[in-house]
Design a protein around this motif. Structure first.
Motif, mmCIF file in Angstrom:
data_model
loop_
_atom_site.group_PDB
_atom_site.id
_atom_site.type_symbol
_atom_site.label_atom_id
_atom_site.label_comp_id
_atom_site.label_asym_id
_atom_site.label_seq_id
_atom_site.Cartn_x
_atom_site.Cartn_y
_atom_site.Cartn_z
ATOM 1 N N ASN A 138 18.304 -11.196 -44.282
ATOM 2 C CA ASN A 138 18.705 -10.685 -42.972
ATOM 3 C C ASN A 138 17.660 -11.067 -41.931
ATOM 4 O O ASN A 138 16.471 -10.819 -42.127
ATOM 5 C CB ASN A 138 18.873 -9.171 -43.002
ATOM 6 N N LYS A 139 18.126 -11.712 -40.857
ATOM 7 C CA LYS A 139 17.242 -12.121 -39.768
ATOM 8 C C LYS A 139 17.952 -11.887 -38.444
ATOM 9 O O LYS A 139 19.175 -11.922 -38.375
ATOM 10 C CB LYS A 139 16.916 -13.612 -39.852
ATOM 11 N N ARG A 140 17.181 -11.709 -37.402
ATOM 12 C CA ARG A 140 17.743 -11.648 -36.055
ATOM 13 C C ARG A 140 17.762 -13.064 -35.507
ATOM 14 O O ARG A 140 16.752 -13.758 -35.534
ATOM 15 C CB ARG A 140 16.913 -10.744 -35.158
ATOM 16 N N VAL A 141 18.928 -13.494 -35.028
ATOM 17 C CA VAL A 141 19.081 -14.835 -34.471
ATOM 18 C C VAL A 141 19.748 -14.743 -33.108
ATOM 19 O O VAL A 141 20.427 -13.770 -32.799
ATOM 20 C CB VAL A 141 19.910 -15.755 -35.402
ATOM 21 N N GLN A 142 19.549 -15.766 -32.313
ATOM 22 C CA GLN A 142 20.195 -15.827 -31.011
ATOM 23 C C GLN A 142 21.421 -16.720 -31.119
ATOM 24 O O GLN A 142 21.337 -17.864 -31.567
ATOM 25 C CB GLN A 142 19.235 -16.368 -29.960
ATOM 26 N N GLN A 143 22.576 -16.186 -30.730
ATOM 27 C CA GLN A 143 23.826 -16.924 -30.781
ATOM 28 C C GLN A 143 23.882 -17.931 -29.632
ATOM 29 O O GLN A 143 23.059 -17.909 -28.723
ATOM 30 C CB GLN A 143 25.005 -15.967 -30.668
ATOM 31 N N SER A 144 24.879 -18.807 -29.685
ATOM 32 C CA SER A 144 25.025 -19.820 -28.641
ATOM 33 C C SER A 144 25.329 -19.212 -27.274
ATOM 34 O O SER A 144 25.053 -19.827 -26.253
ATOM 35 C CB SER A 144 26.123 -20.812 -29.029
ATOM 36 N N ASN A 145 25.858 -17.981 -27.235
ATOM 37 C CA ASN A 145 26.133 -17.325 -25.957
ATOM 38 C C ASN A 145 24.935 -16.536 -25.431
ATOM 39 O O ASN A 145 25.025 -15.871 -24.408
ATOM 40 C CB ASN A 145 27.357 -16.416 -26.066
ATOM 41 N N GLU A 189 21.956 -11.575 -29.223
ATOM 42 C CA GLU A 189 21.321 -11.508 -30.531
ATOM 43 C C GLU A 189 22.309 -11.005 -31.577
ATOM 44 O O GLU A 189 23.182 -10.200 -31.282
ATOM 45 C CB GLU A 189 20.094 -10.605 -30.501
ATOM 46 N N ALA A 190 22.138 -11.499 -32.804
ATOM 47 C CA ALA A 190 22.962 -11.058 -33.934
ATOM 48 C C ALA A 190 22.073 -11.002 -35.169
ATOM 49 O O ALA A 190 20.993 -11.586 -35.194
ATOM 50 C CB ALA A 190 24.119 -12.020 -34.158
ATOM 51 N N THR A 191 22.536 -10.308 -36.190
ATOM 52 C CA THR A 191 21.825 -10.260 -37.460
ATOM 53 C C THR A 191 22.544 -11.165 -38.447
ATOM 54 O O THR A 191 23.738 -10.996 -38.691
ATOM 55 C CB THR A 191 21.770 -8.824 -38.003
ATOM 56 N N SER A 192 21.814 -12.131 -38.991
ATOM 57 C CA SER A 192 22.418 -13.047 -39.956
ATOM 58 C C SER A 192 22.196 -12.528 -41.370
ATOM 59 O O SER A 192 21.272 -11.757 -41.625
ATOM 60 C CB SER A 192 21.805 -14.445 -39.827
ATOM 61 N N CYS A 193 23.058 -12.954 -42.288
ATOM 62 C CA CYS A 193 22.894 -12.537 -43.686
ATOM 63 C C CYS A 193 22.499 -13.703 -44.579
ATOM 64 O O CYS A 193 22.036 -13.501 -45.689
ATOM 65 C CB CYS A 193 24.161 -11.868 -44.202
ATOM 66 N N PRO A 206 30.197 -18.752 -38.897
ATOM 67 C CA PRO A 206 28.880 -19.175 -38.420
ATOM 68 C C PRO A 206 28.456 -18.451 -37.149
ATOM 69 O O PRO A 206 29.286 -18.115 -36.298
ATOM 70 C CB PRO A 206 29.072 -20.667 -38.131
ATOM 71 N N VAL A 207 27.147 -18.220 -37.037
ATOM 72 C CA VAL A 207 26.543 -17.678 -35.824
ATOM 73 C C VAL A 207 25.910 -18.828 -35.043
ATOM 74 O O VAL A 207 26.079 -18.934 -33.846
ATOM 75 C CB VAL A 207 25.480 -16.614 -36.155
ATOM 76 N N THR A 208 25.170 -19.673 -35.760
ATOM 77 C CA THR A 208 24.577 -20.868 -35.163
ATOM 78 C C THR A 208 24.717 -22.045 -36.115
ATOM 79 O O THR A 208 24.778 -21.865 -37.338
ATOM 80 C CB THR A 208 23.080 -20.691 -34.825
ATOM 81 N N ILE A 209 24.776 -23.237 -35.539
ATOM 82 C CA ILE A 209 24.841 -24.477 -36.310
ATOM 83 C C ILE A 209 23.804 -25.416 -35.715
ATOM 84 O O ILE A 209 23.733 -25.570 -34.493
ATOM 85 C CB ILE A 209 26.238 -25.115 -36.219
ATOM 86 N N ALA A 210 22.983 -26.020 -36.572
ATOM 87 C CA ALA A 210 21.965 -26.953 -36.099
ATOM 88 C C ALA A 210 21.951 -28.180 -37.007
ATOM 89 O O ALA A 210 22.183 -28.075 -38.212
ATOM 90 C CB ALA A 210 20.597 -26.291 -36.096
ATOM 91 N N ILE A 211 21.675 -29.323 -36.418
ATOM 92 C CA ILE A 211 21.527 -30.567 -37.176
ATOM 93 C C ILE A 211 20.031 -30.862 -37.269
ATOM 94 O O ILE A 211 19.345 -30.937 -36.238
ATOM 95 C CB ILE A 211 22.251 -31.744 -36.479
ATOM 96 N N VAL A 256 23.933 -20.837 -39.975
ATOM 97 C CA VAL A 256 23.513 -19.442 -40.116
ATOM 98 C C VAL A 256 24.759 -18.583 -39.969
ATOM 99 O O VAL A 256 25.522 -18.738 -39.024
ATOM 100 C CB VAL A 256 22.440 -19.070 -39.060
ATOM 101 N N VAL A 257 25.003 -17.688 -40.942
ATOM 102 C CA VAL A 257 26.195 -16.844 -40.943
ATOM 103 C C VAL A 257 25.804 -15.379 -40.864
ATOM 104 O O VAL A 257 24.716 -14.988 -41.224
ATOM 105 C CB VAL A 257 27.084 -17.103 -42.184
ATOM 106 N N ARG A 258 26.778 -14.571 -40.389
ATOM 107 C CA ARG A 258 26.534 -13.121 -40.336
ATOM 108 C C ARG A 258 27.557 -12.394 -41.159
ATOM 109 O O ARG A 258 28.564 -12.847 -41.520
ATOM 110 C CB ARG A 258 26.545 -12.611 -38.923
#
Length: 104
Positions: free
Chosen positions: A38-45, A48-52, A83-88, A102-104
């Motif tokens: 579990n981590k706090r991540v910043q969504q594209s909008n 903040e969200a919590t990822s699992c 997905p919450v965020t996607i990065a290459i 990253v998924v929640r």
């Protein structure tokens, strides 16, 4: 190199049903590495969200924020997340090495 001993199925989002929810297509399976934490991540909008989990898939994978990600862990618990965020992740020459989801 990073070992890819797990698998993940990605279902592409399709047409919206009468309730505004997407129907999902057939799954495409990819070898991956899944780190469940579990981590706090910043969504594209910007919110903040919590990822699992963070999923690392080798190469450039066609995945979007509206797709459905499915996997099972070592104790046969099945997950179905969006997905919450996607990065290459690229090397110095710009070649895509991994797709990080990253998924929640």
């Amino acid at each position: 190199m990073i070992p890819m001993k797990q698998t993940v199925a990605i279902r592409k989002a399709g047409e919206l049903d009468i309730w505004g929810k997407p129907s999902f297509g057939e799954p495409t399976v990819y070898p991956c590495r899944i780190d469940a934490s579990n981590k706090r991540v910043q969504q594209s909008n910007g919110q903040e969200a919590t990822s699992c989990a963070t999923i690392l898939i080798k190469g450039l994978v066609p995945v979007s924020l509206s797709d459905q990600i499915e996997w099972s862990d070592e104790i046969d618990q099945t997950y179905s997340k969006t997905p919450v965020t996607i990065a290459i992740i690229r090397d110095f020459s710009g070649k895509p090495l991994f797709t990080q989801v990253v998924v929640r």
